[in-house]
Design a protein around this motif. Structure first.
Motif, PDB file in Angstrom:
ATOM      1  N   ASP A 290      31.151  74.122 -16.386  1.00 55.51           N
ATOM      2  CA  ASP A 290      30.269  74.493 -17.504  1.00 55.51           C
ATOM      3  C   ASP A 290      31.078  74.560 -18.795  1.00 55.51           C
ATOM      4  OD1 ASP A 290      27.690  75.528 -18.653  1.00 55.51           O
ATOM      5  OD2 ASP A 290      28.971  77.244 -19.090  1.00 55.51           O
ATOM      6  N   SER A 291      30.545  73.945 -19.862  1.00 59.31           N
ATOM      7  CA  SER A 291      31.155  73.994 -21.190  1.00 59.31           C
ATOM      8  C   SER A 291      30.167  73.383 -22.171  1.00 59.31           C
ATOM      9  CB  SER A 291      32.478  73.211 -21.217  1.00 59.31           C
ATOM     10  OG  SER A 291      33.076  73.274 -22.494  1.00 59.31           O
ATOM     11  N   SER A 292      30.440  73.525 -23.453  1.00 57.62           N
ATOM     12  CA  SER A 292      29.647  72.872 -24.495  1.00 57.62           C
ATOM     13  C   SER A 292      30.502  72.806 -25.757  1.00 57.62           C
ATOM     14  CB  SER A 292      28.349  73.639 -24.770  1.00 57.62           C
ATOM     15  OG  SER A 292      28.599  74.882 -25.382  1.00 57.62           O
ATOM     16  N   PRO A 293      30.173  71.903 -26.706  1.00 57.17           N
ATOM     17  CA  PRO A 293      31.012  71.743 -27.897  1.00 57.17           C
ATOM     18  C   PRO A 293      31.203  73.023 -28.703  1.00 57.17           C
ATOM     19  CG  PRO A 293      29.511  69.898 -27.681  1.00 57.17           C
ATOM     20  CD  PRO A 293      29.093  70.886 -26.647  1.00 57.17           C
ATOM     21  N   ASP A 294      30.222  73.934 -28.660  1.00 49.49           N
ATOM     22  CA  ASP A 294      30.351  75.162 -29.441  1.00 49.49           C
ATOM     23  C   ASP A 294      31.080  76.264 -28.678  1.00 49.49           C
ATOM     24  OD1 ASP A 294      28.227  75.365 -27.635  1.00 49.49           O
ATOM     25  OD2 ASP A 294      27.187  76.858 -28.859  1.00 49.49           O
TER      26      ASP A 294
ATOM     27  N   ASP B 128      38.259  66.662 -25.920  1.00 46.85           N
ATOM     28  CA  ASP B 128      38.456  65.495 -26.762  1.00 46.85           C
ATOM     29  C   ASP B 128      39.174  65.915 -28.043  1.00 46.85           C
ATOM     30  OD1 ASP B 128      37.083  63.956 -24.914  1.00 46.85           O
ATOM     31  OD2 ASP B 128      35.149  64.246 -25.915  1.00 46.85           O
ATOM     32  N   ARG B 129      39.967  65.006 -28.587  1.00 45.62           N
ATOM     33  CA  ARG B 129      40.707  65.325 -29.810  1.00 45.62           C
ATOM     34  C   ARG B 129      39.852  65.174 -31.056  1.00 45.62           C
ATOM     35  NH1 ARG B 129      46.494  62.293 -28.390  1.00 45.62           N
ATOM     36  NH2 ARG B 129      47.009  63.615 -26.594  1.00 45.62           N
ATOM     37  N   GLU B 130      38.874  64.285 -31.017  1.00 42.29           N
ATOM     38  CA  GLU B 130      38.040  64.076 -32.195  1.00 42.29           C
ATOM     39  C   GLU B 130      36.831  65.003 -32.159  1.00 42.29           C
ATOM     40  OE1 GLU B 130      36.782  61.422 -28.877  1.00 42.29           O
ATOM     41  OE2 GLU B 130      38.680  61.763 -29.925  1.00 42.29           O
ATOM     42  N   ALA B 131      36.299  65.329 -33.347  1.00 43.91           N
ATOM     43  CA  ALA B 131      35.120  66.184 -33.466  1.00 43.91           C
ATOM     44  C   ALA B 131      33.848  65.352 -33.241  1.00 43.91           C
ATOM     45  CB  ALA B 131      35.104  66.842 -34.846  1.00 43.91           C
ATOM     46  N   PRO B 132      32.793  65.966 -32.681  1.00 43.67           N
ATOM     47  CA  PRO B 132      32.804  67.315 -32.108  1.00 43.67           C
ATOM     48  C   PRO B 132      33.558  67.343 -30.784  1.00 43.67           C
ATOM     49  CG  PRO B 132      30.706  66.275 -31.664  1.00 43.67           C
ATOM     50  CD  PRO B 132      31.479  65.310 -32.518  1.00 43.67           C
ATOM     51  N   LYS B 133      34.399  68.332 -30.629  1.00 43.70           N
ATOM     52  CA  LYS B 133      35.201  68.414 -29.419  1.00 43.70           C
ATOM     53  C   LYS B 133      34.324  68.751 -28.217  1.00 43.70           C
ATOM     54  CE  LYS B 133      39.644  69.634 -31.494  1.00 43.70           C
ATOM     55  NZ  LYS B 133      40.769  70.586 -31.488  1.00 43.70           N
TER      56      LYS B 133
END
Length: 422
Positions: free
Chosen positions: A93-97, A107-112
């Motif tokens: 479980d995860s999300s960009p925020d 990931d190195r680029e946004a949105p991570k």
């Protein structure tokens, strides 16, 4: 993955040839080997409590697998063997925020975004003569000068060479060179740099990273109660460091003991930074049955804070769940209490709680002194019998407040299990 230089390929080819030649008479190479699968289910929640925080929360959940193989050695005056490690982290479980806990690769680029899975494979060739061992490849040292970090889903690994010798009774010697680090949330070997967060106030020159960390030193056990050590560690072009340690334990009768742990480190620049630090720390622990009472004091002096490899652990006595209280001019103390419930008939259950406070941090010209406090509680249980025997459960809670760093509330819940394969 451990990437070999041409000279190292030649050496490993020689090792492989030696193993092939000796195989018929080297049953110990296989008979003495071990393989273990470690699993770690890791949930982490970190709330940022300061005003105007760019992210309100970091929260992720992941499953980790660590397959470790260690061979025996071929027979003869020089034994040859090899080790291997496979690391795999899987996102649950995860999300960009909510990224940024350190338990997943992002990931190195946004949105991570956290990647669905990440991992690495490491291999180590090893030679043994008498009571000395040389290892070349993936390494996980736990020494005063350089310590792998294992506080998240997967451990930090290093790449290099490490000679350990125990030829003299009671004396343990180490000598080595590292050229790469693989961080706990990465699958890439990278050059190393010095940790410079919070108020370390370290200034680097044109070289921000280094591909050479040299370390060496030893520990001598004078008596069963007294040990001393000296270690050197140097990150080429950035810093040099000398560390000494004294540990003395006094038995006070049945179920009682008093332990003193004194540490000192002197750090200077190595031509490409302004590192200048003296770190002193002392821990005093009294044990009475299942109870443990600890008090500690740590003092930083010099033009910078304490220097160590970014991403690794360090030898400071006040390195705890979130902070290490190693900023420029910082003075800090801790009080800690441990209880082993085996003393009251509940084996496998343990409790730790501690409080730390730091002040006198140099925040810069015209600013008041920096202050930080941190509170930790750790409850752990290992199942003692039944189908879930040896399953470990651990809950870690931490709160920290500071007038120069992040204000955090943090929880970690870890379920672990080790399965011997042979």
């Amino acid at each position: 993955m451990y990437l070999l230089r041409p000279t190292q390929v030649f050496m490993l080819s020689g090792f492989a040839a030696a193993i092939g030649v000796c195989a018929p008479v080297s049953a110990a190479l296989i008979a003495d080997s071990t393989a273990v699968l470690d699993t770690r289910n890791f949930y982490m929640n970190r709330d940022f409590r300061q005003d105007n925080a760019p992210q309100s929360k970091a929260e992720e959940w992941a499953q980790g697998f660590m397959l470790r193989f260690e061979s025996g050695y071929t027979e003869g005056p020089i034994g040859v063997g090899f080790d291997a490690i496979g690391l795999l982290g899987v996102k649950l479980d995860s999300s960009p925020d909510r990224v940024g806990t350190g338990i997943l690769k992002s990931d190195r680029e946004a949105p991570k975004r956290a990647q669905d899975a990440y991992g690495e494979a490491g291999f180590t060739a090893k030679l043994r003569a008498s009571n000395s061992t040389l290892k070349l490849g993936t390494l996980q040292p736990v020494l005063p000068a350089v310590m792998r970090n294992d506080s998240r889903l997967l451990p930090v690994t290093f790449r290099g060479a490490w000679l350990n010798s125990n030829e003299v009774k009671g004396l343990n010697l180490d000598l080595g060179r590292l050229d790469r680090i693989n961080q706990r949330d990465s699958s890439d070997n990278q050059e190393m740099t010095v940790y410079n967060g919070s108020k370390r106030n370290i200034v680097l020159g044109s070289s921000k990273t280094s591909d050479e960390f040299l370390f060496g030193g030893g520990r001598y056990q004078w008596t069963p109660q007294l040990a001393t050590s000296y270690y050197y560690g140097g990150l080429d072009g950035i810093y040099k460091q000398h560390l000494v340690n004294l540990v003395h334990q006094i038995p006070l009768g049945e179920g009682q003991s008093f332990k003193t742990d004194i540490r000192y480190a002197h750090s200077t620049d190595d031509g490409g930074s302004n590192v200048d630090n003296d770190a002193f720390g002392a821990l005093f622990n009294y044990r009475l049955g299942g109870h443990g009472f600890t008090a500690g004091y740590q003092h930083m002096s010099g033009d910078t804070g304490f220097a160590y490899i970014a991403g690794a652990d360090n030898a400071l006595i006040n390195l705890v769940q979130i902070n290490d209280f190693g900023n420029q001019d910082e003075r800090s103390w801790q009080l800690r209490y441990d209880f082993d419930f085996a003393s009251v008939g509940i084996p496998g259950l343990s409790l730790m709680t501690r409080y730390l406070s730091g002040d006198n941090v140099d925040r810069g010209a015209g600013l008041s002194e920096g202050k930080t406090w941190e509170r930790n509680t750790d409850i752990a249980y290992v199942v003692q019998s039944g189908p879930l025997k040896n399953v470990g459960l651990r809950l870690r809670n931490a709160t920290t407040r500071s007038n120069f760093g992040s204000n955090l509330d943090e929880n970690r819940f870890i379920v672990s299990y080790s399965l011997p394969l042979w």
